[in-house]
Design a protein around this motif. Structure first.
Motif, PDB file in Angstrom:
ATOM      1  N   LEU A 184       0.834  -1.201   0.000  1.00 39.48           N
ATOM      2  CA  LEU A 184       0.000   0.000   0.000  1.00 39.48           C
ATOM      3  C   LEU A 184       0.872   1.256   0.000  1.00 39.48           C
ATOM      4  N   ARG A 185       1.933   1.197   0.799  1.00 39.12           N
ATOM      5  CA  ARG A 185       2.843   2.345   0.864  1.00 39.12           C
ATOM      6  C   ARG A 185       3.453   2.584  -0.516  1.00 39.12           C
ATOM      7  N   SER A 186       3.894   1.498  -1.163  1.00 38.37           N
ATOM      8  CA  SER A 186       4.459   1.628  -2.508  1.00 38.37           C
ATOM      9  C   SER A 186       3.414   2.148  -3.488  1.00 38.37           C
ATOM     10  N   ALA A 187       2.185   1.583  -3.397  1.00 40.34           N
ATOM     11  CA  ALA A 187       1.124   2.028  -4.308  1.00 40.34           C
ATOM     12  C   ALA A 187       0.883   3.516  -4.131  1.00 40.34           C
ATOM     13  N   GLY A 188       0.956   3.984  -2.888  1.00 40.70           N
ATOM     14  CA  GLY A 188       0.753   5.401  -2.617  1.00 40.70           C
ATOM     15  C   GLY A 188       1.939   6.232  -3.070  1.00 40.70           C
ATOM     16  N   GLU A 189       3.116   5.906  -2.532  1.00 39.96           N
ATOM     17  CA  GLU A 189       4.299   6.747  -2.795  1.00 39.96           C
ATOM     18  C   GLU A 189       4.762   6.677  -4.236  1.00 39.96           C
ATOM     19  N   ASP A 190       4.683   5.468  -4.831  1.00 41.73           N
ATOM     20  CA  ASP A 190       5.204   5.322  -6.194  1.00 41.73           C
ATOM     21  C   ASP A 190       4.101   5.320  -7.229  1.00 41.73           C
ATOM     22  N   GLY A 191       2.824   5.273  -6.766  1.00 42.85           N
ATOM     23  CA  GLY A 191       1.707   5.239  -7.706  1.00 42.85           C
ATOM     24  C   GLY A 191       0.822   6.460  -7.586  1.00 42.85           C
TER      25      GLY A 191
ATOM     26  N   LEU B  51       4.863  13.540 -20.441  1.00 43.24           N
ATOM     27  CA  LEU B  51       4.047  13.476 -19.222  1.00 43.24           C
ATOM     28  C   LEU B  51       3.126  12.257 -19.265  1.00 43.24           C
ATOM     29  N   ASP B  52       2.570  11.973 -20.456  1.00 45.83           N
ATOM     30  CA  ASP B  52       1.691  10.807 -20.597  1.00 45.83           C
ATOM     31  C   ASP B  52       2.451   9.514 -20.325  1.00 45.83           C
ATOM     32  N   GLU B  53       3.695   9.460 -20.834  1.00 38.34           N
ATOM     33  CA  GLU B  53       4.492   8.256 -20.630  1.00 38.34           C
ATOM     34  C   GLU B  53       4.732   8.026 -19.135  1.00 38.34           C
ATOM     35  N   ALA B  54       5.132   9.122 -18.453  1.00 38.96           N
ATOM     36  CA  ALA B  54       5.365   9.013 -17.011  1.00 38.96           C
ATOM     37  C   ALA B  54       4.082   8.597 -16.287  1.00 38.96           C
ATOM     38  N   LEU B  55       2.958   9.176 -16.714  1.00 37.29           N
ATOM     39  CA  LEU B  55       1.667   8.833 -16.100  1.00 37.29           C
ATOM     40  C   LEU B  55       1.363   7.351 -16.273  1.00 37.29           C
ATOM     41  N   ASP B  56       1.560   6.852 -17.498  1.00 42.70           N
ATOM     42  CA  ASP B  56       1.283   5.435 -17.764  1.00 42.70           C
ATOM     43  C   ASP B  56       2.142   4.536 -16.887  1.00 42.70           C
ATOM     44  N   ARG B  57       3.419   4.903 -16.775  1.00 47.53           N
ATOM     45  CA  ARG B  57       4.322   4.077 -15.963  1.00 47.53           C
ATOM     46  C   ARG B  57       3.905   4.056 -14.502  1.00 47.53           C
TER      47      ARG B  57
ATOM     48  N   ARG C 166       0.913   4.629 -13.326  1.00 48.04           N
ATOM     49  CA  ARG C 166      -0.360   3.911 -13.183  1.00 48.04           C
ATOM     50  C   ARG C 166      -0.102   2.411 -13.137  1.00 48.04           C
ATOM     51  N   ALA C 167       0.856   1.939 -13.954  1.00 46.81           N
ATOM     52  CA  ALA C 167       1.191   0.518 -13.966  1.00 46.81           C
ATOM     53  C   ALA C 167       1.748   0.103 -12.606  1.00 46.81           C
ATOM     54  N   VAL C 168       2.605   0.963 -12.023  1.00 48.36           N
ATOM     55  CA  VAL C 168       3.157   0.662 -10.697  1.00 48.36           C
ATOM     56  C   VAL C 168       2.022   0.546  -9.684  1.00 48.36           C
ATOM     57  N   PHE C 169       1.095   1.495  -9.749  1.00 48.71           N
ATOM     58  CA  PHE C 169      -0.030   1.455  -8.811  1.00 48.71           C
ATOM     59  C   PHE C 169      -0.804   0.149  -8.968  1.00 48.71           C
ATOM     60  N   ASP C 170      -1.142  -0.197 -10.215  1.00 54.07           N
ATOM     61  CA  ASP C 170      -1.936  -1.406 -10.464  1.00 54.07           C
ATOM     62  C   ASP C 170      -1.245  -2.637  -9.883  1.00 54.07           C
ATOM     63  N   GLU C 171       0.066  -2.737 -10.127  1.00 50.11           N
ATOM     64  CA  GLU C 171       0.819  -3.894  -9.657  1.00 50.11           C
ATOM     65  C   GLU C 171       0.836  -3.947  -8.126  1.00 50.11           C
TER      66      GLU C 171
END
Lengths: 312, 430
Positions: free
Chosen positions: B263-270, B378-384, B386-391
């Motif tokens: 959860l911390r990773s999803a928050g901080e990195d997502g 910016l879109d590329e960074a956003l996509d990346r 979002r993927a981190v959050f999903d994972e």
């Protein structure tokens, strides 16, 4: 103290009487806030149509007198005109070319041509209606002159100088094709649109209609077509341009005000005002005024005599 | 003793209480009391363990399936509205009939707004501030699209009022729709924060911890008492019950430690970088819109140029929340600087009277490419992100469902064992 107010009020009545364009038929009611104006130095016997007389011979294009404001403009290489882009027939954007054009723009071109010998050395800068009299007050010369269906009246003479009159118009009403309205009296408390900062809006407020302000005349037409207002009221010349875009609109009623249009110029540059008056005078004499009228306002009927120049 | 009690019957609960009070004076009575205590604590622990796991699993799922997607939709609504306004202004600037490519992009953005609004309406609680914002946006977007369509129709017929329809539409977009979309975005971002709170289920965990400590202490105390009273050092069923409780503590501890870490990773990195990037994307769009609107209004350094400067001041790429994308952010900053240089040229041309040149540069290929490069990064960074959050959120939810069933079962088993262990001792007093 009491006598002073009475004298002031009398002076105001005289002032209003002298200032013909200011709703001539309703000079009687004196609103409270205008009593303040009597204490301010107002031009005695204001004739809003009278401007500064051109001095001597008009300089030839490209040879503006040294150390004059005209020379500053010449050195800059362009004349900056403050106007709007949504007053059809006067200054509006041509949807095909994207250029702003109309009667007012042609007046600006005449002046640019007289200064540079090239009418295209004219920069168009759209300014809000409400800023037309205050734009010169900071002395920054954001624009050199304002030509924007602007009525010369005594209140505005306090803030700017005007050229001689270049067009005489008057306020009327634009209503729906099937409307039975034919005067302001039929529109008590109904929503009538006018542009922010225009004399038309002030006149509507005085007449007790539900005056509704929009940023420009085009936006008034939008409000009319979206049924947000029942009528638009301003000078018939502007209304003609709006009615031409909407087959379900018509212009009705008599002219109920007199609106003499003039070019507004900073009080700091009387040399420019005198020069503009010389250019306008020339256009009255050589037929340019008539050609311009026919080009833009021909639909209103044959060109009248150009307004005669009056000087103070 | 019982006869005495029978002679003086005390009505209701007080009688039961006193009887229970009397129990502690006899050995079998004490054992009965201990049994009741263990069963009550066991039942409570089982219940709370199940509820804790359910709450954490539901919170994590809600975060994954509702709060974070709502934030993404709010961002789509906000930025697509801003972009539609920018495109409309640029098409207007181009003059004549608007370029087909711009019309297509405008239609695409508007379709995105409508789609995002439909799914957002499913994710907002009925009657909430957010649901009202969604309703207002749906109605406003319809009106906006109608105004733009009328502007186009008028433009096709060469009527200058088309420009006024466009400025009325733009005013609606900027002064009503975008602020509403912004408040929806803020609501969604608060929902995400709240979602993390629920997913962590901190209060449930504390309660569970207290109960588990109490249960374990009771089990240990019972065994100590038994070993003293019966000279048997170990009571096997009770030892097993203690073992199961410790197992429950270990399983819950490991699962929740992992969940919290993810959860911390999803928050901080997502979530945090996604929100920050979305805000930056909207700021960049606002710059582009202000540039076009300044020219469309022919107002020189008017209020729209002030909007540009305000957006520019807030558009930074080196904030701590963007550290994970430092590489892309360096690239974005360089691209933004390139775009700013072009904007500077546009302003200089316009301020020096070359309006046509300024328009040409502003809607020309160079500016379009420079800006597209920035939004692309910016879109590329956003996509990346979002993927981190999903994972991470997927990882965080793992095992919680199993714990929902297993935790109560473990405690149930411990209770049965405890009952068995104590019953054997009680039998001895018959």
């Amino acid at each position: 103290m009491r006598t002073r107010i009475t004298v002031g009020a009398m002076a105001l009545v005289l002032l209003l009487a002298g200032c013909t364009d200011d709703a001539p038929q309703t000079a009687a009611p004196v609103p409270v806030e205008t009593t303040k104006e009597t204490t301010a130095p107002a031009p005695v016997n204001c004739d809003a149509r009278a401007s500064l007389r051109p001095s001597g011979a008009t300089p030839a294009p490209g040879k503006m007198p040294a150390r004059s404001y005209l020379e500053t403009i010449q050195k800059r290489g362009r004349l900056v005109l403050g106007t709007s882009q949504d007053s059809p027939l006067f200054s509006s954007r041509n949807p095909f070319s994207g250029k702003v054009e109309g009667f007012d723009i042609d007046m600006g071109k005449l002046i640019a041509k007289a200064i540079f010998g090239d009418e295209n050395k004219l920069q168009i800068r759209v300014i809000p209606h409400a800023d037309r009299t205050t734009i010169f007050s900071d002395g920054a010369d954001t624009v050199d002159l304002v030509i924007n269906t602007m009525t010369a009246n005594c209140a505005r003479w306090e803030q700017v100088d005007f050229s001689t009159t270049y067009l005489e118009t008057g306020q009327r009403l634009l209503v729906a094709e099937d409307s039975t309205v034919d005067g302001l009296d039929d529109l008590k408390d109904q929503k009538v649109c006018a542009a922010v900062g225009s004399t038309s809006l002030a006149n509507l407020q005085k007449a007790g209609t539900g005056a509704t302000a929009r940023n420009g005349w085009g936006e008034c037409l939008v409000a009319f077509q979206q049924n947000e207002v029942v009528a638009i009221s301003t000078d018939d010349t502007i209304l003609a341009g709006l009615a031409a875009q909407d087959p379900f609109a018509k212009v009705v009623g008599p002219r109920f005000t007199e609106e003499p249009y003039a070019v507004a110029i900073s009080k700091q540059h009387p040399d420019l005002t005198r020069f503009v008056n010389a250019v306008l005078d020339q256009s009255r004499r050589d037929g340019t005024w008539k050609t311009t009228y026919e080009k833009w306002l021909g639909a209103l009927g044959p060109a009248p005599q150009p307004p005669a120049a009056r000087y103070r | 003793m019982t006869t005495l009690l029978a002679q003086h019957p005390v009505p209701g609960g007080r009688g039961a209480l006193r009887r229970a009070g009397q129990l502690r004076h006899t050995s079998p009575g004490r054992l009965q009391l201990l049994l009741v205590l263990l069963l009550v604590l066991g039942a409570l622990t089982g219940l709370v363990a199940g509820l804790t796991a359910t709450s954490a699993a539901a919170g994590t799922a809600d975060l994954r399936d509702r709060a974070q997607p709502l934030l993404a939709e709010a961002e789509t609504i906000y930025s697509s509205l801003a972009e539609a306004d920018t495109i409309a202004a640029q098409a207007f600037l181009a003059g004549g009939l608007e370029p087909a490519a711009l019309t297509a992009r405008y239609e695409e953005r508007l379709a995105q707004v409508t789609t995002a609004l439909t799914s957002a309406s499913r994710r907002t609680p009925e009657g909430s501030e957010a649901a009202e914002a969604v309703h207002a946006l749906a109605a406003g977007t319809t009106r906006y699209a109608a105004l733009v369509a009328t502007a186009r129709a008028a433009n096709r017929q060469g009527l200058p009022v088309g420009a006024s329809y466009l400025s009325t539409a733009s005013e609606l977009n900027q002064q009503t729709l975008q602020p509403t979309a912004q408040s929806l975005f803020q609501f969604a971002s608060r929902e995400v924060d709240a979602g993390y709170e629920v997913a962590r289920s901190s209060w449930w965990l504390i309660l569970l911890l207290v109960l588990v400590v109490a249960l374990t202490s009771a089990l240990v105390a019972t065994q100590v008492y038994l070993s003293r009273a019966t000279r048997r050092t170990f009571n096997l069923p009770l030892v097993a019950a203690t073992g199961l409780t410790v197992l429950l503590v270990a399983a819950t501890g490991v699962l929740f430690a992992l969940q919290r870490d993810h959860l911390r990773s999803a928050g901080e990195d997502g979530s945090v970088p996604v929100t920050a990037l979305a805000e930056r994307r909207i700021l960049a769009l606002r710059e582009r819109a202000s540039e076009a609107l300044t020219l469309a209004a022919r107002a020189g350094d008017g209020p729209h140029e002030e909007d540009f400067t305000a957006a520019q001041a807030r558009l930074t790429f080196d904030d701590p929340e963007l550290l994970k994308e430092a590489g892309l952010m360096r690239q974005a900053r360089a691209q933004h600087d390139a775009y700013l240089a072009l904007h500077q040229q546009v302003r200089e041309l316009d301020d020096n009277g070359d309006y046509d040149g300024a328009v040409k540069l502003a809607v020309g290929q160079d500016s379009t490419d420079a800006f597209a490069a920035l939004t692309g990064t910016l879109d590329e960074a956003l996509d990346r992100r979002r993927a981190v959050f999903d994972e991470e959120i997927h990882q965080a939810g793992r095992g919680l469902g199993a714990l929902t069933i297993l935790a109560p079962l473990l405690v149930l088993a411990a209770c049965v064992l405890a009952a068995l262990g104590l019953r054997a001792r009680l039998e001895e007093y018959r």
